[in-house]
Design a protein around this motif. Structure first.
Motif, mmCIF file in Angstrom:
data_model
loop_
_atom_site.group_PDB
_atom_site.id
_atom_site.type_symbol
_atom_site.label_atom_id
_atom_site.label_comp_id
_atom_site.label_asym_id
_atom_site.label_seq_id
_atom_site.Cartn_x
_atom_site.Cartn_y
_atom_site.Cartn_z
ATOM 1 N N GLU A 1 0.842 -1.197 0.000
ATOM 2 C CA GLU A 1 0.000 0.000 0.000
ATOM 3 C C GLU A 1 0.877 1.247 0.000
ATOM 4 N N ASP A 2 0.448 2.260 -0.728
ATOM 5 C CA ASP A 2 1.093 3.569 -0.665
ATOM 6 C C ASP A 2 0.388 4.393 0.402
ATOM 7 N N PHE A 3 1.166 5.118 1.183
ATOM 8 C CA PHE A 3 0.620 5.920 2.271
ATOM 9 C C PHE A 3 1.102 7.356 2.111
ATOM 10 N N ASN A 4 0.159 8.283 2.010
ATOM 11 C CA ASN A 4 0.494 9.701 1.865
ATOM 12 C C ASN A 4 0.727 10.320 3.240
ATOM 13 N N ILE A 5 1.777 11.129 3.329
ATOM 14 C CA ILE A 5 2.110 11.818 4.578
ATOM 15 C C ILE A 5 1.086 12.931 4.782
ATOM 16 N N PRO A 6 0.478 13.017 5.971
ATOM 17 C CA PRO A 6 -0.490 14.101 6.228
ATOM 18 C C PRO A 6 0.163 15.476 6.083
ATOM 19 N N ASP A 7 -0.640 16.455 5.693
ATOM 20 C CA ASP A 7 -0.130 17.813 5.463
ATOM 21 C C ASP A 7 0.479 18.432 6.720
ATOM 22 N N ALA A 8 0.014 18.040 7.884
ATOM 23 C CA ALA A 8 0.515 18.605 9.136
ATOM 24 C C ALA A 8 1.923 18.102 9.482
ATOM 25 N N LYS A 9 2.378 17.053 8.842
ATOM 26 C CA LYS A 9 3.694 16.475 9.118
ATOM 27 C C LYS A 9 4.727 17.011 8.129
ATOM 28 N N PRO A 10 5.988 17.177 8.577
ATOM 29 C CA PRO A 10 7.041 17.628 7.671
ATOM 30 C C PRO A 10 7.452 16.518 6.695
ATOM 31 N N ASP A 11 8.182 16.895 5.653
ATOM 32 C CA ASP A 11 8.617 15.953 4.616
ATOM 33 C C ASP A 11 9.534 14.869 5.194
ATOM 34 N N VAL A 12 9.448 13.671 4.594
ATOM 35 C CA VAL A 12 10.244 12.530 5.037
ATOM 36 C C VAL A 12 11.578 12.528 4.302
ATOM 37 N N GLY A 13 12.663 12.399 5.072
ATOM 38 C CA GLY A 13 13.981 12.230 4.476
ATOM 39 C C GLY A 13 14.337 10.754 4.403
ATOM 40 N N SER A 14 14.312 10.097 5.554
ATOM 41 C CA SER A 14 14.571 8.654 5.605
ATOM 42 C C SER A 14 13.843 8.051 6.800
ATOM 43 N N VAL A 15 13.522 6.770 6.681
ATOM 44 C CA VAL A 15 12.843 6.055 7.756
ATOM 45 C C VAL A 15 13.908 5.461 8.679
ATOM 46 N N LEU A 16 13.805 5.756 9.984
ATOM 47 C CA LEU A 16 14.778 5.284 10.962
ATOM 48 C C LEU A 16 14.313 4.005 11.671
ATOM 49 N N LEU A 17 13.092 4.006 12.170
ATOM 50 C CA LEU A 17 12.529 2.847 12.866
ATOM 51 C C LEU A 17 11.111 2.618 12.395
ATOM 52 N N LYS A 18 10.695 1.361 12.464
ATOM 53 C CA LYS A 18 9.330 1.028 12.062
ATOM 54 C C LYS A 18 8.851 -0.170 12.861
ATOM 55 N N GLN A 19 7.547 -0.217 13.111
ATOM 56 C CA GLN A 19 6.947 -1.377 13.756
ATOM 57 C C GLN A 19 5.485 -1.446 13.339
ATOM 58 N N ILE B 1 7.940 -6.096 7.987
ATOM 59 C CA ILE B 1 7.474 -4.808 7.483
ATOM 60 C C ILE B 1 8.639 -4.125 6.791
ATOM 61 N N SER B 2 8.389 -3.638 5.587
ATOM 62 C CA SER B 2 9.404 -2.840 4.900
ATOM 63 C C SER B 2 8.733 -1.567 4.388
ATOM 64 N N ILE B 3 9.449 -0.462 4.548
ATOM 65 C CA ILE B 3 8.919 0.843 4.147
ATOM 66 C C ILE B 3 9.954 1.522 3.268
ATOM 67 N N ARG B 4 9.492 1.948 2.101
ATOM 68 C CA ARG B 4 10.364 2.614 1.143
ATOM 69 C C ARG B 4 9.819 4.023 0.913
ATOM 70 N N VAL B 5 10.716 5.006 0.908
ATOM 71 C CA VAL B 5 10.316 6.386 0.646
ATOM 72 C C VAL B 5 10.171 6.556 -0.858
ATOM 73 N N VAL B 6 8.940 6.799 -1.325
ATOM 74 C CA VAL B 6 8.685 7.033 -2.749
ATOM 75 C C VAL B 6 9.108 8.454 -3.094
ATOM 76 N N ASN B 7 8.611 9.393 -2.347
ATOM 77 C CA ASN B 7 9.065 10.787 -2.399
ATOM 78 C C ASN B 7 8.855 11.374 -1.010
ATOM 79 N N SER B 8 9.129 12.639 -0.821
ATOM 80 C CA SER B 8 9.089 13.225 0.518
ATOM 81 C C SER B 8 7.682 13.243 1.124
ATOM 82 N N ARG B 9 6.636 13.012 0.311
ATOM 83 C CA ARG B 9 5.254 13.030 0.803
ATOM 84 C C ARG B 9 4.543 11.683 0.674
#
Length: 172
Positions: free
Chosen positions: A26-44, A112-120
């Motif tokens: 699934e693709d997940f869009n970053i909410p407008d209230a959150k800043p742009d994503v550079g890299s994912v550090l931790l996930k669960q 779980i694997s998360i890949r940054v498609v773009n900053s949003r």
């Protein structure tokens, strides 16, 4: 003087188990209230089962996959967290399932694997599995006030079942 009372004993006998693995992309869009994503550090992630519906020889499982991410903000040294939920509905074939059988289901996130498609936008891939077991319930009516007698009987029953390579009933 010994007084007799009626007591019901509920027991179940396992009939069959089924396991299934599912991949969720699934693709997940970053909410407008959150800043742009550079890299994912931790996930669960965690799989939460909300509904289990039993039909003839199949089970429908509805639930959600809750996830949390700690990420580095693009262009700065700050970190932010992001949490969300993705819903799922799975149909699992379950041969031999009959009306009245009791179905237990456990869910577990395997990977779980998360890949940054773009900053949003993030691409989330989850591998999760279902482990289901169905049982027949039976009710015995026992005439005795002594709980030790029931536990002793159940202990002997478990030894008989173990000797015949069948699943044991839990002693409580």
């Amino acid at each position: 003087m010994l007084e007799l009372q009626k007591k019901q004993i509920h027991m179940s006998r396992s009939k069959n188990t089924v396991s299934a693995q599912v991949t969720f992309d699934e693709d997940f869009n970053i909410p407008d209230a959150k800043p742009d994503v550079g890299s994912v550090l931790l996930k669960q992630a965690d799989a939460v089962m909300e509904e289990l519906r039993q039909l003839s020889e199949k089970v429908i499982i509805k639930g959600r996959l809750d996830f949390e991410i700690l990420y580095a903000v693009e262009g700065s040294g700050r970190m932010k967290n992001l949490s969300g939920a993705l819903t799922f509905e799975e149909n699992v074939s379950y041969p031999g399932l009959e009306p009245g059988d009791y179905v237990r289901c456990r869910t577990k996130v395997e990977d779980i694997s998360i890949r940054v498609v773009n900053s949003r936008k993030l691409h989330i891939r989850l591998h999760y599995c279902f482990h289901m077991e169905y049982s027949i319930f039976s009710i015995l009516v026992w005439m005795n006030t002594n709980l030790f007698f029931y536990q002793n009987w159940l202990h002997r029953w478990n030894h008989l079942m173990a000797a015949s390579n069948k699943r044991q009933f839990p002693c409580k």
